[in-house]
Design an enzyme around this catalytic site. Structure first.
Site, PDB file in Angstrom:
ATOM      1  N   GLU A 100       2.533  -3.591  -9.490  1.00 50.97           N
ATOM      2  CA  GLU A 100       1.504  -2.931 -10.292  1.00 50.97           C
ATOM      3  C   GLU A 100       0.420  -3.891 -10.749  1.00 50.97           C
ATOM      4  O   GLU A 100       0.675  -5.076 -10.966  1.00 50.97           O
ATOM      5  CB  GLU A 100       2.152  -2.318 -11.531  1.00 50.97           C
ATOM      6  CG  GLU A 100       2.906  -1.047 -11.220  1.00 50.97           C
ATOM      7  CD  GLU A 100       3.489  -0.431 -12.471  1.00 50.97           C
ATOM      8  OE1 GLU A 100       3.680   0.790 -12.457  1.00 50.97           O
ATOM      9  OE2 GLU A 100       3.735  -1.137 -13.454  1.00 50.97           O
ATOM     10  N   CYS A 341       1.147  -3.871 -22.277  1.00 53.90           N
ATOM     11  CA  CYS A 341       2.049  -5.001 -22.026  1.00 53.90           C
ATOM     12  C   CYS A 341       3.504  -4.567 -22.142  1.00 53.90           C
ATOM     13  O   CYS A 341       3.875  -3.848 -23.064  1.00 53.90           O
ATOM     14  CB  CYS A 341       1.784  -6.112 -23.029  1.00 53.90           C
ATOM     15  SG  CYS A 341       0.184  -6.819 -22.781  1.00 53.90           S
TER      16      CYS A 341
END
Ligand code: SF4
Length: 348
Positions: A100, A341
């Site tokens: 990703e 995150c």
């Protein structure tokens, strides 16, 4: 031996460093400048076939195509945040591995968060990637391609790139550094070294090595707690490097480079957001050239992580500022598409 010397042939030319491309070109009896031309075609111009490389002799193009296939990652899935335009990409690489990347646009910047490994072996307790384990290290071209393709998708120049996606860059040091160098090079993506950030969960050997590199890449360290026992629990992969050792490496880094590393601190309710944790953080930072980035932790399904109250984030920011420690409260991006995150996985 560099970890790049074991490049796998099925990955093709994107597995090679510039040095390896130069060596290959010399072995083929061609002038060295051809290597730079090829790198320019691969990354600055984004060629997807050798035939596009019109200033490379046809014979050389054919030999290269026979030895080293040229792959471009394929887009397997894309999600776009309705909140802030953040885009999350799932790429399928030459061998079918998926990784990703995230594109974070603002009015004057386009930042790409790219992966340096498929999955991760570090096992951080707040991270969806870590929960899935490590699949494999990525090669330099696979890192550059993530950044390049996100820029292409936005139709904008990428101004910043951060190695903060899946993986621990210092667990794949040579390839990550070569990836950053290609992003920095005018024959690559031409992004200024200070706008390229390598983010580690605290591998001290890597910090010491980076301090000696000639480029001015930016360093970010995920700290998340300055209390040893809490940090060991949150980040078991770096248990072997104590906080004292980490702090010494950061002092060495700042004094060798004159640059200020950032310390990332995601506040998790009931884990690292207490007054005692704040006092330990302030103590860790006192006398250290650093910049603290505070963010309320992103919840990750199945990991039992809950976000700290905003009031705790502000209390941390107030206290650090009062003590003369530089800090910023970071805005969360792409939370509706799990692009923040710690939320990246190898599937969308
Ligand atoms: Fe790996 Fe980074 Fe996740 Fe830790 S936070 S498990 S180093 S990807």
């Amino acid at each position: 031996m560099s970890d790049l010397d074991s490049a796998r042939p099925e990955i093709g030319i994107k597995a090679l460093s510039r040095e390896q491309i130069s060596r290959l070109i010399e072995e083929l009896g061609e002038p060295r400048y051809r290597a730079e031309q090829i790198v320019r075609w691969l990354y600055a111009r984004g060629a997807s076939r050798y035939e596009e490389m019109t200033d490379i002799p046809a014979g050389l193009r054919e030999r290269l195509a026979g030895q080293l296939p040229l792959f471009t990652p394929a887009l397997a899935a894309l999600q776009v945040s309705a909140l802030d335009g953040t885009r999350k990409y799932l790429w399928r690489l030459a061998d079918g591995t998926t990784v990703e990347s995230v594109g974070l646009p603002t009015a004057d910047r386009l930042t790409v968060c790219f992966s340096t490994q498929a999955g991760c072996a570090m096992g951080c307790g707040f991270c969806a990637t870590g929960a899935g384990g490590l699949t494999r290290n990525l090669y330099p071209g696979e890192m550059v391609d993530q950044v390049r393709l996100v820029g292409e998708d936005f139709g904008r120049r990428v101004t910043n790139a951060v190695a903060m996606g899946q993986g621990e860059p210092f667990a794949n040091y040579d390839a990550s550094l070569e990836g950053l160098r290609l992003m920095n090079s005018p024959s690559g993506l031409g992004i200024g070294a200070r706008h390229l950030t390598v983010s580690t969960c605290g591998i001290v050997d890597g910090i010491r090595r980076l301090a000696k590199e000639p480029e001015q890449f930016t360093l970010a360290v995920s700290l998340h707690s300055a209390v040893q026992e809490t940090r060991d629990r949150l980040m078991p992969g770096v248990r072997r490097f104590g906080l004292t050792q980490l702090r010494a490496a950061l002092i060495d880094y700042a004094s060798r480079t004159g640059r200020r590393p950032s310390l990332e601190y995601a506040l998790i309710a009931g884990v690292n957001d207490s007054d005692a944790q704040l006092a330990a953080l302030a103590q860790f930072c006192t006398g250290l050239l650093c910049h603290v980035n505070l963010i309320a932790a992103n919840p990750v399904e199945g990991l039992g992580i809950s976000r700290a109250e905003e009031s705790r984030v502000s209390a941390f920011a107030r206290e650090l500022t009062a003590r003369g420690i530089e800090c910023t409260v970071r805005a969360e991006r792409g939370a509706d598409i799990d692009a923040a995150c710690g939320q990246l996985r190898q599937r969308l």
